[in-house]
Write an enzyme that holds these catalytic residues in place. Structure first.
Site, short mmCIF file in Angstrom:
data_model
loop_
_atom_site.label_atom_id
_atom_site.label_comp_id
_atom_site.label_asym_id
_atom_site.label_seq_id
_atom_site.Cartn_x
_atom_site.Cartn_y
_atom_site.Cartn_z
N ASP A 34 0.76 -1.13 -0.13
CA ASP A 34 0.04 -0.03 -0.16
C ASP A 34 1.09 1.28 0.12
O ASP A 34 2.02 1.39 0.70
CB ASP A 34 -0.82 -0.17 1.17
CG ASP A 34 -1.93 0.93 1.19
OD1 ASP A 34 -1.99 2.19 0.95
OD2 ASP A 34 -3.26 0.59 1.28
N ILE A 35 0.49 2.17 -0.78
CA ILE A 35 1.53 3.56 -1.19
C ILE A 35 1.37 4.27 0.18
O ILE A 35 2.16 5.25 0.26
CB ILE A 35 1.42 4.20 -2.42
CG1 ILE A 35 0.20 4.37 -2.75
CG2 ILE A 35 2.27 3.41 -3.39
CD1 ILE A 35 -0.20 5.47 -3.87
N VAL A 99 -11.28 1.52 -3.43
CA VAL A 99 -10.84 1.11 -4.88
C VAL A 99 -11.67 -0.02 -4.75
O VAL A 99 -11.60 -0.77 -4.23
CB VAL A 99 -9.31 0.86 -4.61
CG1 VAL A 99 -8.86 0.31 -6.02
CG2 VAL A 99 -8.54 2.11 -4.53
N HIS A 103 -9.60 -6.44 -2.42
CA HIS A 103 -8.19 -6.61 -2.00
C HIS A 103 -8.25 -6.74 -0.48
O HIS A 103 -9.47 -6.20 0.38
CB HIS A 103 -7.51 -5.16 -2.46
CG HIS A 103 -8.36 -3.98 -1.77
ND1 HIS A 103 -9.04 -3.36 -2.65
CD2 HIS A 103 -7.98 -3.01 -0.93
CE1 HIS A 103 -9.42 -2.34 -2.10
NE2 HIS A 103 -9.02 -2.14 -1.12
N HIS A 105 -6.30 -6.16 2.89
CA HIS A 105 -5.06 -5.49 3.79
C HIS A 105 -4.56 -6.30 4.50
O HIS A 105 -5.18 -6.99 5.47
CB HIS A 105 -5.65 -4.15 4.29
CG HIS A 105 -6.38 -3.35 3.62
ND1 HIS A 105 -5.86 -2.00 3.43
CD2 HIS A 105 -7.43 -3.34 2.89
CE1 HIS A 105 -6.57 -1.24 2.63
NE2 HIS A 105 -7.47 -2.01 2.41
#
Ligand code: 5GP
Length: 142
Positions: A34-35, A99, A103, A105
């Site tokens: 994750d950015i 988003v 996904h 995390h």
């Protein structure tokens, strides 16, 4: 439920149109950092199939994504000397999803250290590159 958007940012990463700090890939899943990490090593695990979230995912994709999340979690414990792992997964805007490609995390945790707020600060590229390297090595050694 809205239909899958093939131009969401994670699909572009999956297609190789945008870069990522990859930590794991197989034929059905991709995992990258994750950015805007909530802790060092915060990773996102995605199915490669066009899946919006848990509500339209196949049982096979869900099971595989969780298997990869476990692999990443075990690697993260070693790579970041973590004391625990927080798993998060959000579905639709009301559920906290931002988003719209499924996904999971995987967030390494240190005892007593709170997570940063979601998407609060973009991490420096050299830190992300170093963390990805550590995690790739730990996953490969498992
Ligand atoms: P969610 O949909 O699970 O609520 O949040 C999306 C997550 O994606 C956030 O944690 C955010 O920091 C992360 N994110 C947003 N844009 C990008 C991007 O371009 N690359 C990466 N690697 N992560 C992103």
């Amino acid at each position: 439920m809205p239909s899958y958007d093939p131009n969401n940012i994670f699909t572009k990463i999956l297609r190789g149109e945008l870069p990522c700090y990859k930590v794991y890939e197989d034929d059905k899943a991709l995992a990258f950092l994750d950015i805007m990490p909530r802790s060092p090593g915060h990773t996102l695990v995605l199915p490669k199939a066009p899946v919006r979230n848990i509500l339209d995912a196949s049982a096979d994709d869900l099971a595989h994504v969780m298997t990869v999340a476990q692999k990443v979690a075990k690697g993260a414990i070693k790579a970041f000397a973590a004391d625990g792992i927080t798993i998060q997964q959000f579905n639709e805007s009301a559920g906290g999803q931002v988003v719209f490609h499924l996904h999971v995390h995987v967030i390494p945790r240190k005892a007593g250290a709170p997570m940063k707020p979601p998407a609060s600060e973009k991490e420096k590229p050299d830190v992300l590159a170093e963390n990805a390297k550590k995690l790739v090595a730990a996953i490969a050694a498992d």
